[in-house]
Design an enzyme around this catalytic site. Structure first.
Site, PDB file in Angstrom:
ATOM      1  N   MET A   1    -103.430  -4.320 -18.111  1.00  0.00           N
ATOM      2  CA  MET A   1    -102.358  -3.423 -18.533  1.00  0.00           C
ATOM      3  C   MET A   1    -103.036  -2.139 -19.002  1.00  0.00           C
ATOM      4  SD  MET A   1     -99.215  -3.290 -18.433  1.00  0.00           S
ATOM      5  CE  MET A   1     -98.356  -4.823 -18.359  1.00  0.00           C
TER       6      MET A   1
ATOM      7  N   THR B   1    -105.871   8.763 -12.222  1.00  0.00           N
ATOM      8  CA  THR B   1    -106.166   7.336 -12.417  1.00  0.00           C
ATOM      9  C   THR B   1    -105.666   6.545 -11.193  1.00  0.00           C
ATOM     10  OG1 THR B   1    -105.624   7.726 -14.738  1.00  0.00           O
ATOM     11  CG2 THR B   1    -105.969   5.439 -14.083  1.00  0.00           C
TER      12      THR B   1
ATOM     13  N   ASP C   1    -108.840   3.597  -6.268  1.00  0.00           N
ATOM     14  CA  ASP C   1    -108.285   2.298  -5.837  1.00  0.00           C
ATOM     15  C   ASP C   1    -107.407   2.479  -4.601  1.00  0.00           C
ATOM     16  OD1 ASP C   1    -109.519   1.061  -7.993  1.00  0.00           O
ATOM     17  OD2 ASP C   1    -107.832   1.470  -9.319  1.00  0.00           O
TER      18      ASP C   1
ATOM     19  N   GLY D   1     -99.582   7.456 -13.762  1.00  0.00           N
ATOM     20  CA  GLY D   1     -99.914   6.022 -13.741  1.00  0.00           C
ATOM     21  C   GLY D   1    -100.767   5.674 -12.547  1.00  0.00           C
TER      22      GLY D   1
HETATM   23  O1  RIB Z   1    -109.289   2.541 -11.331  1.00  0.00           O
HETATM   24  C1  RIB Z   1    -108.320   2.768 -12.302  1.00  0.00           C
HETATM   25  C2  RIB Z   1    -108.194   1.588 -13.208  1.00  0.00           C
HETATM   26  O2  RIB Z   1    -109.385   1.444 -13.922  1.00  0.00           O
HETATM   27  C3  RIB Z   1    -107.116   1.713 -14.238  1.00  0.00           C
HETATM   28  O3  RIB Z   1    -105.866   1.270 -13.784  1.00  0.00           O
HETATM   29  C4  RIB Z   1    -107.642   0.910 -15.385  1.00  0.00           C
HETATM   30  O4  RIB Z   1    -107.083  -0.351 -15.458  1.00  0.00           O
HETATM   31  C5  RIB Z   1    -109.152   0.841 -15.168  1.00  0.00           C
HETATM   32  O5  RIB Z   1    -109.582  -0.421 -15.113  1.00  0.00           O
END
Ligand code: RIB
Length: 292
Positions: A12, A238, A242, A277
């Site tokens: 989270m 952020t 990913d 987010g």
């Molecule tokens: O890569 C981004 C993520 O890294 C965030 O969502 C946070 O959880 C961190 O672990």
């Protein structure tokens, strides 16, 4: 449909926005506080699912309120959670994020993510073997990354290793992974003291260095190439990495040519930063294709 297994963290994110980042011993007044799903593994699983893949998450949550919300979020995004277990008497992983001065800083408390051990992953070997590609990051124990690299090699399943956050890796793991996607800082830690150009040549079509706004650099067998990223107005970066990794995995699993896969992933990542987010801006397949 590409079948992808993601082995990694589910957390989270506790996000504070502030004009100024506090220095050591300093207190500043922030503007807002929000709780949103995150964790590098979960982010990559959600991003791949939004891009149309059949995604299996292999991870752990705590037996707490955050754990329940993390599981709900997976369900909402169509991520299969047959291999996500709540760990009793342990808190879920949390990431404590400050968004200030145009960038983020993050402290991760691993919590239940530390229970994603080799023996835990072993329970999911059947699904790993059936996957077109496996995605892994480093918010889980080091032995798990080593174990996964070995089984993927053994079963001829390509492994995309996103070595974040940074830590040194055994040479064997680097050899066993099919694709490695460090940022510049992680590249320095992985290949300490080595010249970046030489390392790119050594791991041609395998090492992809993400250079933020500049793009992604790799050696294609003939020359070093930089595939530029797309310019957008960033709200929150952020989760951009990913999204890149997930989209790259989806494209590779669908046998898109390498350069086209990177462009697809760059586009997805650029769209992801336009909303708040880690998962807020992760695009759907049609959003990426429509904007390419
Ligand atoms: O890569 C981004 C993520 O890294 C965030 O969502 C946070 O959880 C961190 O672990």
């Amino acid at each position: 449909m590409a079948k992808i297994s993601v082995i990694g963290s589910s957390s989270m994110d506790l996000v504070v926005t502030s004009e100024k980042r506090p220095g050591a011993g300093e207190t500043v007044l922030g503007d807002s506080f929000k709780t949103v799903p995150g964790g590098k593994g979960a982010n990559q699983a959600v991003a791949a699912a939004r891009l149309g893949a059949e995604v299996y998450m292999i991870g752990c949550v705590g037996d707490d309120h955050y754990g329940k919300s993390i599981l709900d979020n997976f369900r909402k995004n169509g991520v299969r959670i047959d291999y996500v277990e709540p760990v009793t008497h342990t808190e879920s992983g949390t990431a404590h994020i400050i968004l200030a001065e145009g960038d983020n800083s993050i402290v991760v408390v691993k919590g239940a993510n530390d229970y994603v051990t080799p023996s835990y992953v072993e329970k999911a070997v059947s699904i790993i073997r059936e996957s077109d590609i496996v995605l892994i990051q480093q918010e889980i124990p080091e032995e798990t990354v080593e174990y996964t690299a070995a089984i993927c090699k053994n079963y001829h399943v390509p492994l995309l290793l996103n070595p974040a956050p940074a830590r040194a890796l055994k040479e064997e793991v680097i050899r066993q992974a099919a694709y490695i996607t460090p940022n510049e800082h992680e590249t320095e830690i992985l290949f300490k003291g080595k010249d970046k150009q030489e390392v790119l040549r050594e791991y041609q079509n395998k090492l992809f260095v993400t250079e933020g706004k500049a793009g992604v650099r790799y050696f294609n067998g003939k020359e070093e190439v930089l595939i530029p990223s797309y310019e957008v107005e960033a709200i929150d970066t952020t989760g951009a990495g990913d999204t890149f990794n997930a989209a790259f995995a989806v494209a590779l699993a669908e046998n898109m040519p390498l350069e086209q896969s990177i462009k697809f992933a760059n586009r997805a990542a650029s769209l992801s930063v336009t909303k708040f987010g880690a998962q807020g801006g992760m695009p759907t397949r049609s959003e990426v294709e429509g904007s390419l």
